[in-house]
Design an enzyme around this catalytic site. Structure first.
Site, short mmCIF file in Angstrom:
data_model
loop_
_atom_site.label_atom_id
_atom_site.label_comp_id
_atom_site.label_asym_id
_atom_site.label_seq_id
_atom_site.Cartn_x
_atom_site.Cartn_y
_atom_site.Cartn_z
N GLU A 181 0.83 -1.21 0.00
CA GLU A 181 0.00 0.00 0.00
C GLU A 181 0.86 1.26 0.00
OE1 GLU A 181 -4.09 -1.82 1.92
OE2 GLU A 181 -2.76 -0.78 3.26
N ASP A 310 -4.25 -8.54 18.50
CA ASP A 310 -2.89 -8.91 18.05
C ASP A 310 -2.04 -9.52 19.15
OD1 ASP A 310 -3.54 -7.91 15.61
OD2 ASP A 310 -2.14 -6.22 15.63
C1 LIG Z 1 0.06 0.14 9.04
C2 LIG Z 1 -0.94 -0.93 9.36
C3 LIG Z 1 -1.89 -1.31 8.42
C4 LIG Z 1 -2.84 -2.29 8.71
N1 LIG Z 1 -3.76 -2.62 7.77
C5 LIG Z 1 -4.72 -3.51 8.07
C6 LIG Z 1 -5.76 -3.80 7.14
O1 LIG Z 1 -5.79 -3.27 6.02
N2 LIG Z 1 -6.71 -4.71 7.50
C7 LIG Z 1 -6.71 -5.31 8.74
O2 LIG Z 1 -7.60 -6.10 9.03
N3 LIG Z 1 -5.73 -5.07 9.62
C8 LIG Z 1 -4.75 -4.19 9.33
N4 LIG Z 1 -3.77 -3.93 10.24
C9 LIG Z 1 -3.73 -4.68 11.50
C10 LIG Z 1 -4.76 -4.14 12.48
O3 LIG Z 1 -4.68 -2.76 12.57
C11 LIG Z 1 -4.50 -4.80 13.83
O4 LIG Z 1 -4.68 -6.18 13.68
C12 LIG Z 1 -5.44 -4.27 14.90
O5 LIG Z 1 -5.22 -2.90 15.11
C13 LIG Z 1 -5.24 -5.04 16.20
O6 LIG Z 1 -6.10 -4.50 17.16
P1 LIG Z 1 -5.66 -4.53 18.69
O7 LIG Z 1 -6.81 -4.00 19.47
O8 LIG Z 1 -5.13 -5.87 19.05
O9 LIG Z 1 -4.41 -3.54 18.78
P2 LIG Z 1 -4.32 -2.01 18.38
O10 LIG Z 1 -5.41 -1.61 17.50
O11 LIG Z 1 -2.92 -1.84 17.94
O12 LIG Z 1 -4.54 -1.26 19.76
C14 LIG Z 1 -3.64 -1.40 20.83
C15 LIG Z 1 -3.88 -0.24 21.78
O13 LIG Z 1 -3.21 -0.51 22.98
C16 LIG Z 1 -2.55 0.65 23.42
N5 LIG Z 1 -1.42 0.22 24.25
C17 LIG Z 1 -0.37 -0.54 23.88
N6 LIG Z 1 0.43 -0.76 24.92
C18 LIG Z 1 -0.12 -0.11 25.98
C19 LIG Z 1 0.26 0.04 27.34
N7 LIG Z 1 1.37 -0.51 27.84
N8 LIG Z 1 -0.52 0.79 28.15
C20 LIG Z 1 -1.65 1.39 27.66
N9 LIG Z 1 -2.04 1.26 26.39
C21 LIG Z 1 -1.30 0.51 25.56
C22 LIG Z 1 -2.14 1.35 22.14
O14 LIG Z 1 -1.93 2.74 22.36
C23 LIG Z 1 -3.33 1.07 21.23
O15 LIG Z 1 -4.31 2.08 21.33
C24 LIG Z 1 -2.81 -2.94 9.98
C25 LIG Z 1 -1.85 -2.57 10.93
C26 LIG Z 1 -0.93 -1.58 10.63
C27 LIG Z 1 0.10 -1.17 11.66
#
Ligand SMILES: Cc1cc2nc3c(=O)[nH]c(=O)nc-3n(C[C@H](O)[C@H](O)[C@H](O)COP(=O)(O)OP(=O)(O)OC[C@H]3O[C@@H](n4cnc5c(N)ncnc54)[C@H](O)[C@@H]3O)c2cc1C
Length: 447
Positions: A181, A310
């Site tokens: 992308e 994740d």
């Molecule tokens: C550049 C990029 C492009 C992507 N494109 C796609 C796509 O096209 N399609 C798709 O399905 N997926 C995509 N993904 C993957 C998708 O974004 C992730 O799978 C998803 O965000 C995971 O959600 P999550 O809630 O596990 O973590 P996240 O959404 O990463 O949220 C984690 C949160 O925890 C907080 N956090 C972390 N550590 C701490 C701490 N110690 N104390 C307090 N807060 C903390 C962070 O600030 C964040 O807000 C992409 C990821 C990236 C980086």
């Protein structure tokens, strides 16, 4: 029973992380008689799939991120705290975190949901990070945007066209969805947006290189879509180097299979490593460091601790669930529903099962590769589907309207949302130099 006694009886739910998983869990608990505390180290929920559009100037940061407290403003049982979690004490059932001005603040819980996502992994080469920033948060996206736009400004100011090639070589390490992308978006930026505005830069002197050890781009997609994506990348002028590892990254560029490519802009779009949740909990993790959870997304022996998104590792049909937004959203929603059932005494849902809606990746403007079940599509129609799906998942209605209008504008005119260079390092260095010069001269004279 007085009010304080009643308060003490209300279950306390702590959610760490306001990303896709954490926010979905909080929303699923909207009608739960509980005190929910959501702790995140940023004040916003970030729509990561569109980060590359901020890095390549299509969208502004405010169009893909929303304050978490605004998203939850109507949810009276939820409190949002800006803090960075540093530890979890499973026995005492407390979470420790640092706030802006205090360290080691404690929050007790009856139920805990950890949804802390991932960080970059440089595959044992942490020294690469200095020269090849990754794309994970808004600060990264703005830093990369600065780098890309600064390279064009540097080339325009350079009278010798022979030097333009090195200045305008962009290398992306990792040919997964983010690398593809980003590479294609830089290709479009060069061809559509910038070519009319720069007088000394010849677009043919721009080189975009996408490199990966894997034998094909978008390795998790069906082969025909990988090939379609590669053809499209090459049409946009992206040079695709596959089956080749990066040996070295430094301030002069990269070394790939023994050959040096001079570049001032190397971007890391390859590996990810999970947050330290596994270390906080001191539980079994998979090879990638993600917490191994049971079928109800809880940690073994601790039915009150959930890990989603994740940071979690769970196999379904003998395959590990991928690190994508839908896994996090569905996992967060499931954890919220299960906690709600336990708090209210309702019948709990069965084991978690991920419903795979498919994968999409954008390859330049108006072109998406899409796989959903047996359906494989590429081209403009797939791009329309991608656009609708992404608009629907933005956290606020105002963001949906704003992004929709921006996309229409960019599609029709080729013009982008934000091409501002902020925190321009070379100038701040130059300022330091001129402001320090008289002092040095003075010292020199006195010496
Ligand atoms: C550049 C990029 C492009 C992507 N494109 C796609 C796509 O096209 N399609 C798709 O399905 N997926 C995509 N993904 C993957 C998708 O974004 C992730 O799978 C998803 O965000 C995971 O959600 P999550 O809630 O596990 O973590 P996240 O959404 O990463 O949220 C984690 C949160 O925890 C907080 N956090 C972390 N550590 C701490 C701490 N110690 N104390 C307090 N807060 C903390 C962070 O600030 C964040 O807000 C992409 C990821 C990236 C980086």
């Amino acid at each position: 029973m007085n009010n304080t006694d009643l308060q003490k009886q209300i279950p306390r739910i702590v959610i760490v992380g306001g990303g896709f998983g954490g926010l979905a869990a909080a929303k699923a608990l909207k009608h739960t008689p509980a005190r929910i505390t959501l702790i995140d180290r940023t004040n916003h929920h970030l729509f990561q799939p569109l980060l590359y559009q901020v890095a390549t100037s299509v969208l502004t940061p405010g169009q893909i991120a929303a304050p978490i407290r605004e998203v939850l403003r109507n949810q009276q049982n939820s409190t949002v705290i800006l803090g960075e979690v540093t530890a979890v004490d499973k026995e005492q059932r407390i979470v420790r975190f640092d706030t802006i001005d205090r360290a080691g603040v404690v929050e007790p819980y009856d139920y805990l949901v950890l949804a802390t996502g991932v960080r970059h992994s440089y595959f044992g080469h942490p020294e690469f990070e200095k020269f090849a920033p990754g794309l994970k948060n808004l600060a990264d996206a703005v830093a990369i945007r600065n780098k890309i736009l600064s390279a064009f400004e540097q080339a325009e100011a350079e009278e010798d066209p022979k030097k333009h090639r090195d200045i305008l070589t962009f290398v992306l390490v990792g040919a997964g969805p983010t690398g593809v992308e980003m590479a294609s978006a830089i290709g479009v930026l060069v061809r559509k947006t910038l070519r009319s505005e720069f007088r000394r830069v010849d677009p043919s002197s721009v080189r975009v290189v996408l490199v990966d050890m894997a034998p094909r781009v978008l390795g998790t997609f069906p082969q025909e879509l990988s090939f379609a994506a590669r053809r499209r990348l090459e049409d946009l002028g992206v040079q695709v180097l596959l089956g080749q590892g990066v040996d070295q990254i430094d301030e002069d560029g990269v070394v790939i299979a023994g050959e040096r490519i001079a570049s001032k802009t190397v971007i890391w779009t390859a590996g990810v490593a999970p947050s330290p949740a596994g270390k906080w909990l001191n539980v079994e993790t998979d090879r990638a460091g993600r917490v191994k959870v049971r079928a109800d997304l809880t940690v073994p022996c601790h039915p009150e601790i959930f890990v989603v998104g994740d940071t979690a590792s769970l196999d379904q049909d003998a395959k590990p669930l991928p690190g994508v937004a839908q896994v996090a959203i569905q996992g967060g929603r499931y954890a919220g529903k299960l906690i709600h059932a336990r708090v209210t005494g309702a019948s709990p849902p069965g084991p978690f099962r991920y419903f795979d809606k498919g994968n999409m990746a954008v390859v330049g403007q108006g072109f998406v590769v899409l796989q959903s079940g047996k359906l494989c599509l590429s081209g403009f129609f797939a791009w329309l589907m991608w656009a609708v799906v992404h608009l629907c998942f933005l956290a606020l209605f105002s963001m949906q309207v704003s992004v929709f209008l921006q996309w229409v504008w960019t599609y029709l005119t080729g013009r982008r949302g934000s091409r501002l260079i902020v925190n321009h390092e070379p100038f701040s260095r130059a300022e330091q130099h001129t402001s320090q010069q008289p002092a040095k001269e003075l010292l020199g004279k006195n010496a």
